[in-house]
Design a protein around this motif. Structure first.
Motif, PDB file in Angstrom:
ATOM      1  N   SER A  41     -35.460  10.429  -8.783  1.00 48.14           N
ATOM      2  CA  SER A  41     -35.498   9.825  -7.638  1.00 48.14           C
ATOM      3  C   SER A  41     -35.136   8.267  -7.623  1.00 48.14           C
ATOM      4  N   LEU A  42     -35.609   7.832  -8.711  1.00 45.18           N
ATOM      5  CA  LEU A  42     -35.739   6.240  -8.596  1.00 45.18           C
ATOM      6  C   LEU A  42     -34.052   5.818  -8.918  1.00 45.18           C
ATOM      7  N   ALA A  43     -33.322   6.627  -9.727  1.00 45.21           N
ATOM      8  CA  ALA A  43     -32.214   6.385 -10.416  1.00 45.21           C
ATOM      9  C   ALA A  43     -31.260   6.585  -9.200  1.00 45.21           C
ATOM     10  N   GLY A  44     -31.336   7.456  -8.274  1.00 42.06           N
ATOM     11  CA  GLY A  44     -30.401   7.904  -7.624  1.00 42.06           C
ATOM     12  C   GLY A  44     -30.755   7.506  -6.040  1.00 42.06           C
ATOM     13  N   GLN A  45     -29.914   7.933  -5.080  1.00 42.44           N
ATOM     14  CA  GLN A  45     -29.817   7.428  -3.575  1.00 42.44           C
ATOM     15  C   GLN A  45     -30.787   8.477  -2.890  1.00 42.44           C
ATOM     16  N   GLU A  46     -31.078   9.497  -3.416  1.00 40.80           N
ATOM     17  CA  GLU A  46     -31.775  10.586  -2.821  1.00 40.80           C
ATOM     18  C   GLU A  46     -33.183  10.948  -3.276  1.00 40.80           C
ATOM     19  N   THR A  47     -34.204  11.332  -2.713  1.00 44.47           N
ATOM     20  CA  THR A  47     -35.347  11.925  -3.239  1.00 44.47           C
ATOM     21  C   THR A  47     -35.561  13.335  -3.708  1.00 44.47           C
ATOM     22  N   PHE A  48     -36.119  13.591  -4.621  1.00 40.63           N
ATOM     23  CA  PHE A  48     -36.101  15.151  -5.176  1.00 40.63           C
ATOM     24  C   PHE A  48     -37.706  15.515  -4.794  1.00 40.63           C
ATOM     25  N   GLN A  49     -37.812  16.754  -4.315  1.00 44.41           N
ATOM     26  CA  GLN A  49     -38.990  17.519  -4.187  1.00 44.41           C
ATOM     27  C   GLN A  49     -39.469  17.972  -5.535  1.00 44.41           C
ATOM     28  N   PHE A  50     -40.655  17.685  -5.985  1.00 43.74           N
ATOM     29  CA  PHE A  50     -41.210  18.230  -7.153  1.00 43.74           C
ATOM     30  C   PHE A  50     -41.846  19.906  -6.939  1.00 43.74           C
ATOM     31  N   LYS A  51     -40.899  20.554  -7.224  1.00 44.91           N
ATOM     32  CA  LYS A  51     -41.114  22.096  -7.192  1.00 44.91           C
ATOM     33  C   LYS A  51     -41.512  22.922  -8.299  1.00 44.91           C
TER      34      LYS A  51
END
Length: 208
Positions: A138-148
């Motif tokens: 998430s920090l490296a990209g332009q979107e965030t990812f849910q922790f599933k």
């Protein structure tokens, strides 16, 4: 300081059974007590363990500490971030985000689990690896990812021939259903149920 081995994770009968097996191997267990200090006896060159009730267990050559974890949240407190007063850790959302641009991962994070639909703080190597990868992406990209991801817990009782692996919410306070192969808990699976009687955790023993 519980009454038997892993009594916060395992159903009481299983926890007591494993404690009995350990005792049969000549290992002394002390329950319902906290360690208050460790003292080196210069005269005997042994190590003595002082308990909170004032008694002591003496005569050890070595002491191996396996005390669990307590999240280090001083930086978060000084930064004004929210701390979970119930389970400890820095409060995050399901993407492990504390505030914009700040993430927490590993056993320091109190995160909302979108799979189990509850707030959790997990202390395991698998949790540290998986959540760290998610927060880093998430920090490296332009979107965030849910922790599933659902981290795995595992352990071995050396000398007893017992290996266990758990996934999901492994909590002895929950209702459980166990299916065993053979007698005396030789091998089997334990299902942990929430209040709605849905399976939220599974633990296998000697099946891997």
């Amino acid at each position: 300081p519980g009454g038997s081995v892993l009594d916060r994770l395992l159903p009481q009968k299983l926890s007591s059974h494993i404690t009995s097996l350990i005792s049969e191997k000549g290992v002394k267990t002390v329950s319902e007590s906290r360690v208050n200090g460790i003292v080196h006896d210069a005269e005997t060159d042994n190590v003595n363990i002082v308990l909170a009730n004032g008694s002591s267990v003496d005569g050890f050559d070595h002491v191996v500490l396996a005390l669990g974890t307590e999240p280090r949240v001083e930086i978060a407190v000084n930064s004004g971030f929210e701390i979970d007063g119930e389970i400890g850790g820095i409060v995050t959302n399901s993407e492990l985000q504390v505030v914009s641009g700040v993430y927490a991962a590993g056993d320091v994070a109190s995160f909302y689990d979108p799979v189990l639909q509850l707030r959790r703080r997990v202390t395991s190597v698998d949790q540290a690896s998986l959540s760290g990868g998610c927060a880093g992406a998430s920090l490296a990209g332009q979107e965030t990812f849910q922790f599933k991801a659902i981290p795995v817990h595992y352990g071995t009782f050396m000398g007893l021939g017992i290996k266990w692996e758990g996934v999901g919410l492994i909590d002895s306070s929950l209702d459980t259903i166990a299916v065993w192969k053979g007698d005396d808990y030789d091998a089997g699976v334990i299902y942990y149920l929430n209040q709605s009687e849905k399976i939220v955790g599974i633990l296998t023993m000697n099946l891997a």
